[in-house]
Structures are given as C-alpha cells and as structure tokens.
Design a protein around this motif. Sequence first.
Motif, mmCIF file in Angstrom:
data_model
loop_
_atom_site.group_PDB
_atom_site.id
_atom_site.type_symbol
_atom_site.label_atom_id
_atom_site.label_comp_id
_atom_site.label_asym_id
_atom_site.label_seq_id
_atom_site.Cartn_x
_atom_site.Cartn_y
_atom_site.Cartn_z
ATOM 1 N N PRO A 164 3.984 -0.195 0.879
ATOM 2 C CA PRO A 164 3.833 0.803 2.126
ATOM 3 C C PRO A 164 2.542 0.678 2.867
ATOM 4 N N GLU A 165 1.611 0.323 2.301
ATOM 5 C CA GLU A 165 0.106 0.054 2.896
ATOM 6 C C GLU A 165 0.492 -1.267 4.064
ATOM 7 N N SER A 166 0.972 -2.310 3.548
ATOM 8 C CA SER A 166 0.856 -3.435 4.312
ATOM 9 C C SER A 166 1.932 -3.470 5.340
ATOM 10 N N SER A 167 2.830 -2.697 5.266
ATOM 11 C CA SER A 167 4.032 -2.477 6.104
ATOM 12 C C SER A 167 3.748 -2.403 7.662
ATOM 13 N N PRO A 168 4.362 -3.435 8.522
ATOM 14 C CA PRO A 168 5.264 -4.333 8.346
ATOM 15 C C PRO A 168 5.221 -5.512 7.614
ATOM 16 N N LYS A 169 3.872 -5.902 7.535
ATOM 17 C CA LYS A 169 3.517 -7.355 7.062
ATOM 18 C C LYS A 169 3.656 -7.277 5.569
ATOM 19 N N GLY A 170 3.798 -8.332 5.172
ATOM 20 C CA GLY A 170 3.914 -8.888 3.586
ATOM 21 C C GLY A 170 2.558 -8.744 3.071
ATOM 22 N N ALA A 171 2.545 -8.281 1.853
ATOM 23 C CA ALA A 171 1.130 -8.073 1.221
ATOM 24 C C ALA A 171 0.930 -9.613 0.184
ATOM 25 N N PHE A 172 -0.024 -9.918 0.335
ATOM 26 C CA PHE A 172 -0.569 -11.161 -0.463
ATOM 27 C C PHE A 172 -1.581 -10.828 -1.407
ATOM 28 N N HIS A 173 -1.453 -10.832 -2.636
ATOM 29 C CA HIS A 173 -2.229 -10.283 -3.548
ATOM 30 C C HIS A 173 -3.381 -11.263 -3.944
ATOM 31 N N GLY A 174 -4.291 -11.216 -3.656
ATOM 32 C CA GLY A 174 -5.366 -12.173 -3.843
ATOM 33 C C GLY A 174 -6.291 -12.285 -5.059
ATOM 34 N N CYS A 175 -7.290 -12.920 -5.279
ATOM 35 C CA CYS A 175 -7.904 -12.763 -6.521
ATOM 36 C C CYS A 175 -9.082 -11.791 -6.310
ATOM 37 N N PRO A 176 -9.282 -11.049 -7.688
ATOM 38 C CA PRO A 176 -10.347 -9.851 -7.514
ATOM 39 C C PRO A 176 -11.858 -10.486 -6.956
ATOM 40 N N ALA A 177 -12.184 -9.577 -6.178
ATOM 41 C CA ALA A 177 -13.846 -9.740 -5.712
ATOM 42 C C ALA A 177 -14.524 -10.234 -6.529
ATOM 43 N N GLY A 178 -15.271 -11.245 -6.262
ATOM 44 C CA GLY A 178 -16.345 -11.512 -7.185
ATOM 45 C C GLY A 178 -15.912 -12.854 -7.986
ATOM 46 N N TRP A 179 -14.560 -12.791 -8.398
ATOM 47 C CA TRP A 179 -14.196 -13.865 -9.234
ATOM 48 C C TRP A 179 -14.088 -15.336 -8.615
ATOM 49 N N ASN A 180 -14.374 -16.364 -9.378
ATOM 50 C CA ASN A 180 -14.399 -17.504 -8.865
ATOM 51 C C ASN A 180 -13.046 -17.994 -8.080
ATOM 52 N N CYS A 181 -11.991 -17.468 -8.440
ATOM 53 C CA CYS A 181 -10.912 -17.929 -7.764
ATOM 54 C C CYS A 181 -10.726 -17.054 -6.223
ATOM 55 N N GLU A 182 -11.525 -16.198 -5.992
ATOM 56 C CA GLU A 182 -11.421 -15.373 -4.834
ATOM 57 C C GLU A 182 -11.501 -16.261 -3.683
#
Lengths: 353, 297
Positions: A164-182
């Motif tokens: 609902p929040e990203s619409s009409p775009k797709g949501a890409f769930h990234g890595c949590p803030a502060g983690w290495n993988c971010e």
Amino acid sequence: MFKLMNKINNNMEDTTMTNLKNVFFSLILSLGLTTFATNVKAAECGDVSVAEMTWTSAAVLAYFDALVLKEGFGCNTEVVPGDTMPTSISMAEKSQPDIASELWTNGLGAFWKDAVTAGKVQIGGLSMSGGGEAFWIPSKMLEANPELANIEGVLANPQLFTTPESSPKGAFHGCPAGWNCEITTKNLFQAFGFEEAGFVYVDPGSGAALGASAAGAHDKSQGWLGYYWAPTSLLGTRSFQMVSVDPVVQTPENWACATDETFPGNCEPSYWSKAVIDVAYTTDFANRAPKEVLDYLKNRTFSDSDIGAILDIVEAEAYGPQEAAEYMILERQDLWKDKVSADVANKIIASLQ
Amino acid sequence: MFDFFLTFPALPREFLRDFKRGIDNGFKEFSRSYGENIETFFYPLMKLLVFIERLLISTPWPIFIGIVSILGYWATRSLKLVIGIIIAFTFIGLFGMWEDTMETTGIIVVSTIVAVLVGIPLGIWMSKSSRAQTVITPILDFMQTLPPFVYLVPVVMLLGIGKVPGLIAVVIYAIPPVVRLTNLGIREVDNEIIEAAESFGATPRQKLLKVQIPLAMPTIFAGINQTIMMALAMVIIASMIGVKGLGLEVLRSISNQYLAIGLLNGIAIVAIAIIFDRISQAYGKRVQEHRKGGNHK
C-alpha cells in the motif's frame, strides 16, 4: 524535561543498544565464571563461554556446541548472548567470549582480518557448508509467473511487488539499517537498476521487521521481494525461492564497488558469493583448551539444508535452543557422531538419557 | 515429595506445544483471511501520514522556521524560545538532518492527532463510568509496559513494513497519558461547580462541554504534552519497523559505532522534543490563566 530526556535515553538503550549491552553482559558473565574455577569436572577443559547469536540457527548451534563440550569433554560451558558485530569485536579486542559457533566472517570488516593475522582469534572449521545471502521471493509467486526466477523477470514486473505504501511502485525490502549487508544491498539495488525499473528501497529497520514482513506476505499469498539469508527458520518453514542473477558473477572489482560504504552509485551488477560461515574461537581459549576440543571445533560442519531441516523441527515443535540441541544429539546422530570419538559420543548421549 | 515444591509443575510439553502452535496458526489464518481488509482499513491513515510528511518536506525551510517561531511566540510570548527555535532548526539544517527531522515531525504530529482523537473521548468515557475506568486502566498499564516487539511483529506481519505499523506502535505507547489525564481532569472538577451548573438546569451535555471540559483543560493539556513526549521517545522503536527519520539514523550510527552521527541525531530529537514541550506546556498554562479570569494576555 529531564524526565523526557531520561525516557529517550532509556528507549535508546532498550532497543538500539541491546547489542552493546549483550557484549557487556557476556563480558560480565564470563568474568563471573572465571571465579568459579574450582569445579572439579572442569579441571581439564576449564570455563568456556559460547556466544549465542540473535538468530535461531546460531542459537541452536551455540547450545549444541556447549552441550558437546560440557558432556563430551567436561568443559564448564556457559552460553552467553551475542550478535555478529558485538561478539566479533569483543572477541578481537577482549578475547571474550571464547567461541562463536556460527560466525559469518566474509561480512566482517578489516578488523577481523587484522585480528586473525595478529593471532588474537582463530578460525576452527566451517560451521555450515552452504547457506548465504540473496534476494528472495515467495515460491508461490513462481507458479503464476515463472519468469520471476531470474532477476530480469523480477525487474520487468514491479507491479507484482507493490505494498500500500509503495504503490504503484514495487517494494524492495533491503537489509536493516546498520547491518553490514545494508551497504551491499543498497549498492546492488542501484547496480541492477531497480529504481529505474520501478522499485522503491524499503529499509525494514530491524531483522525482526524484515522477517515478519516476509512471513506475513508469504502467509497472505502476497508478493514480496527482498534480502534474506539461509539457513533461517523463515526460509526453512516457508517456501521462498532465491532470485537467480545468472549470468552475473562476483568479481573482485564489482564486489569492491558493491561493498563500498560511500555508495558510489555507478556499480556494476554483482551478487553474494557463497557465504563463509565459520566456527571461531579466541587464541586465549586455544592456548588453554585440550587438543581434542579444538579438533572437534575444527571438524564440526553441517550442511545448510540439514540445519534448515532442524530449524523446521524447532518451529514445528516449538523447541527452545537448548531443546533443539538435545534433539540434534539424540535424534540426528547421523549429523555429528563421526565428528567426535566413539567414547565421547557415548558420553554425550548417555548424559541426555 | 519435595520435588514438587522445588520445580514448578509446568503443563505437559505436548499441551504447551499445541497451545503455542494453535496461537501461531490461528494468527496465520487470521492474517490470511483479514490481512487485506485491515490494510484497506488503515489506508486513509497512511494517506494522511504521507500527505503531512510531503507537506512538511516540501515547505521551504524559512517558512517552516517562521511558522514554528510564530507558534512558539503565540504560545509563550517569550523571545528566548523563538531564538531557541531558530538556533535549533539552523543546527538541524546545517548538519544535514532537515529531511529526517521533517519525517520525524510528521509521524509525531499524526500520532499525536490520532492519540488525541481517540484518547480524549476515551478519557471522558472513563470519567463518566467507573466501570469503564476499572476496565481501561489495566489496559493502559498493559500498553505502556508490554515490550513493543511483542505486538510489533504481528502488526508487521499483518501490515508490512512502513509508516502505519510505526504509527500504531507510537500511538499504543503514547496514548495512555492523554487518556489518564483527561479522566483525572474531569473527575477533579469541583463538585460545587457541578452542582451550581445543575441548579441552573444544565443538561449533562452542557455540563460536560461548558463546565467540566473547560475546567479540565489544563490537565488535559498536560496529558497531551506527555503524549507528545512519549511519542518522541518511541521514534527509535518506530524506526525499527521501517519508519524513516532521525530514529533510523540513530539506529544505524549505533550499530556501526558512528558516535558523532548518533549524537547529532540524538540532539536533534531532543531539540524537537524541547520545542514541542515548551509550546504545548505554555499553551496549557495560558488556557489555565484564561480560565482564572485574570488579565488576558
């Protein structure tokens, strides 16, 4: 006003400082342990602290190692709370805790390599032979849209991943803030051109939120795309599919860009290589531990699919990590019995019966 | 024999397992059947949040500082506060935290609005019915002490990551003071005044709207002030489920030992907190003075 500042302070401590707290906690615990060194049983092996990480597989492995060391080798083991960064830093700087049962070493910074080179910490064996980080989608999505198996198919279909929040775009769930993988995730988001393809980067804020959103989307049969890692109970119990990036492969050049924390913005596509998941211990510990204990830590390897199966049982039976470790010892002897001598194996099994 | 007293007799393991699985599966079923409806239900709230955030971010900064300064002066009549406001926002802007600050302000504003809209009627109801009070008070205690992640994880599973789950978390934590103090304020109104109103033939409605609530205003405002402060305190928890803003920066800096960034963003949170605190407190006091019938400033 003072009250308010206190409030803010407390909250910061409660949540974001947990990691640091864990370090202190483990330090205090292990300091406390050394004062009980009179235990006869522990005469040979001594006190050993094993770091329990915040995710299930590492917690189970920590309790498993602790049980084996305690019952098989007579160590006075204690499981202490930890997390990748605080535990590895504490091991490198303070030589505490003694053992990390599941440490993802290729994500750690230069300080870890320095500590290994300087001989402060040592790598035992591979904790797990597979597993790793990737982009994942619920497998159910593949049935209706087989093209999603590859990243090009994902990039072409942002409308399948809207929230609902990203619409009409797709949501890409990234890595949590502060983690290495971010850093990696954000750089790869740019490198693969997700934004141009119609995706927004969603920062989940915490591992709990990332996992909950993936689990929720899976349960509701909605679209979901994001970063996650195996082995986890999430990926062990809910069916997710790794997005393939074929023919992109990791090279030192494109990976250097992907892990550049200044976010250069012009990276070539790259991807995670197979994860390096180690058993690590401090040199302090190696110097005082009996040889057979070190041999065990060097030999103890599981495959990520075996661990995934364990995690599945853990969730289904609602086991805690201690119970899960006992389950592994009694019911999955095929996984570990050949890693120790028959004598030790019998001692461990007998202790639980 | 003594074993019984030494180890608490826990329920059988199978029962506990089935119990936990029952709850987990029940929740899965629930989110499968109602997840979409609940998302639709919260959709307007999300739109409001997005609108206010966009409004705050797209407002040119001098106009924003101007509006807050005027608001501050109108509430407190203190030039010192106005200077403080200008210094605080200049600091925030110079250190590149403007956008994050606006995001944080946005969620604080919306959650305060929601908390007040829900909390004041609840408080009034509690003051009218002692039975309501006995039921609601323990619920408020529960909301204030339950560790946030216990309810955040199910909320994220239902609604995904983002502003609405964050807003729910903030409101759950921040609503108790406004409810409690509205209740207290109305109950504290002098009985003789109520009797006087009654002897003039005031209907219950008139009694509430023209006597009790106006007289309770200072206490209600103290509640609103506390609610705003608690909402600010929740900023970091909210950032742990994907709410952008200063909290996320604090989170990031602390996990990476970037002490300076953590400190700067922490100070920015404190700065907005002080500004909100002073304005709402001063306004509450002014309402009180007004009621005293003294010289109207």
